[in-house]
Design a protein around this motif. Structure first.
Motif, short mmCIF file in Angstrom:
data_model
loop_
_atom_site.label_atom_id
_atom_site.label_comp_id
_atom_site.label_asym_id
_atom_site.label_seq_id
_atom_site.Cartn_x
_atom_site.Cartn_y
_atom_site.Cartn_z
N VAL A 122 5.06 -44.50 39.65
CA VAL A 122 4.82 -45.94 39.65
C VAL A 122 5.53 -46.58 38.46
N ALA A 123 5.49 -45.90 37.31
CA ALA A 123 6.12 -46.43 36.10
C ALA A 123 7.63 -46.53 36.27
N VAL A 124 8.23 -45.58 36.98
CA VAL A 124 9.68 -45.63 37.20
C VAL A 124 10.06 -46.88 37.98
N ILE B 61 9.21 -37.69 37.79
CA ILE B 61 10.01 -38.73 37.14
C ILE B 61 11.49 -38.53 37.47
N ASP B 62 11.95 -37.28 37.43
CA ASP B 62 13.33 -36.99 37.78
C ASP B 62 13.62 -37.37 39.23
N MET C 35 12.12 -45.98 29.52
CA MET C 35 10.96 -45.11 29.58
C MET C 35 10.99 -44.03 28.49
N VAL C 36 12.05 -44.04 27.68
CA VAL C 36 12.22 -43.06 26.61
C VAL C 36 12.22 -41.64 27.20
N VAL C 37 12.90 -41.50 28.31
CA VAL C 37 13.12 -40.17 28.90
C VAL C 37 14.33 -39.60 28.19
#
Length: 317
Positions: free
Chosen positions: A21-23, A160-161, A183-185
């Motif tokens: 959802v955040a992505v 996330i990926d 998102m600081v990924v």
């Protein structure tokens, strides 16, 4: 026009899968957005309790057509749920693509959506998925896989990926990179990357040994002597060698070989590099030395891994 996403939940789903959802929310906040409209769904609607005890509010199954249907996962394989399976099958037929996270692949399998397809799941469940659904082509060491309109990912943060890859497929690599940055990924992993990490497997217990390993991973093309690694750890050679073996169970030379083999495999699987080029880039003296290291690590030479990666890519096109 915004792309619609239906995220399907069931009781005891894994709460970390809500990171998808955040992505999509982050993508919507960037210039040119909003890009997505996301609906969280369940069989009965209302709050659905995750395995952590945290509940998520959902809408009841309704019209099945979305651009993308995503199925959340769980910490273990979930028994068949006939109403869930029926809606998933209908929604997959009505939607452009379908994706599973972690053990969500079992739901896709139960709906008959992965017969003859390449698919992945959490490494700890991959063999069980293959056993229960032998028509699927389960690859247990992948972050995510795209096989035409069916996508699947490993467990936990691999969601996330997967979601970043969906954003890239929809709107291009620059938007996906912008989402990852916001998102600081730290590193956006590709689908072919291994679920396992050599640094994680070594499990150093102190910052000094971790610093030495991180230094080695950044400088694989160098010779990386014990003295150089000891300097990176700010220890004497004797202190470093003793501490390194105590913390990792390996010699520094063996650990560096493990890092080189992992980096070489990633290059082979994700690019079209010649074997001698890969060997040079990751610090092996020559291809023969790399070949012997691959056989020790994987039981096969790099050429075999390259052929397997090429065959997988061709089957996905």
């Amino acid at each position: 026009m915004k792309k619609t996403i239906g995220l399907l939940l069931f009781p005891d789903f894994q709460i970390i899968d809500m990171a998808v959802v955040a992505v999509f929310e982050t993508a919507n906040s960037l210039p040119g957005g909003p890009y997505y409209e996301l609906t969280v769904l369940s069989e009965l609607g209302g709050p659905v309790r995750s395995s952590s005890g945290v509940a998520v509010l959902t809408e009841r199954f309704g019209a099945p057509a979305f651009d993308t249907i995503m199925v959340a996962g769980s910490s273990e394989a979930t028994p068949p749920m006939p109403p869930f399976t029926a809606f998933l099958r209908e929604a997959s037929q009505a939607s452009r693509r379908t994706a599973s996270i972690c053990a969500g692949a079992f739901q896709l399998a139960e709906a008959g959506l992965i017969d003859g397809r390449r698919v992945t799941t959490h490494w700890a469940m991959a063999r069980e998925l293959q056993r229960l659904y032998p028509k699927a082509r389960v690859e247990e060491d992948r972050i995510y896989i795209e096989d035409e309109r069916i996508w699947s990912s490993a467990g936990m943060t691999a969601c996330i990926d997967l979601s970043l890859a969906l954003v890239e497929a929809d709107y291009g690599v620059e938007l996906a990179r912008a989402v990852a940055r916001k998102m600081v990924v730290y590193h956006r992993r590709t689908g072919g990357q291994s679920q396992f990490s050599a640094l994680l497997e070594l499990e150093p217990k102190s910052d000094r040994i971790q610093n030495a390993l991180s230094y080695a991973k950044r400088n694989l093309r160098k010779a990386l002597s014990v003295d150089e690694l000891a300097d990176a750890a700010t220890l004497s050679r004797r202190q470093f060698t003793r501490a390194f073996r105590l913390e990792t169970g390996q010699s520094p030379a063996k650990a560096v070989e493990t890092l080189r083999v992992e980096a070489a495999r990633t290059m082979i699987e994700e690019g079209n590099h010649a074997i001698d080029v890969v060997a040079r880039e990751v610090g092996f003296d020559d291809p023969e030395r790399m070949r012997r290291a691959f056989i020790r690590a994987y039981g096969m030479p790099p050429q075999a891994i390259k052929r397997a990666a090429r065959a997988g890519a061709e089957s996905a096109t």
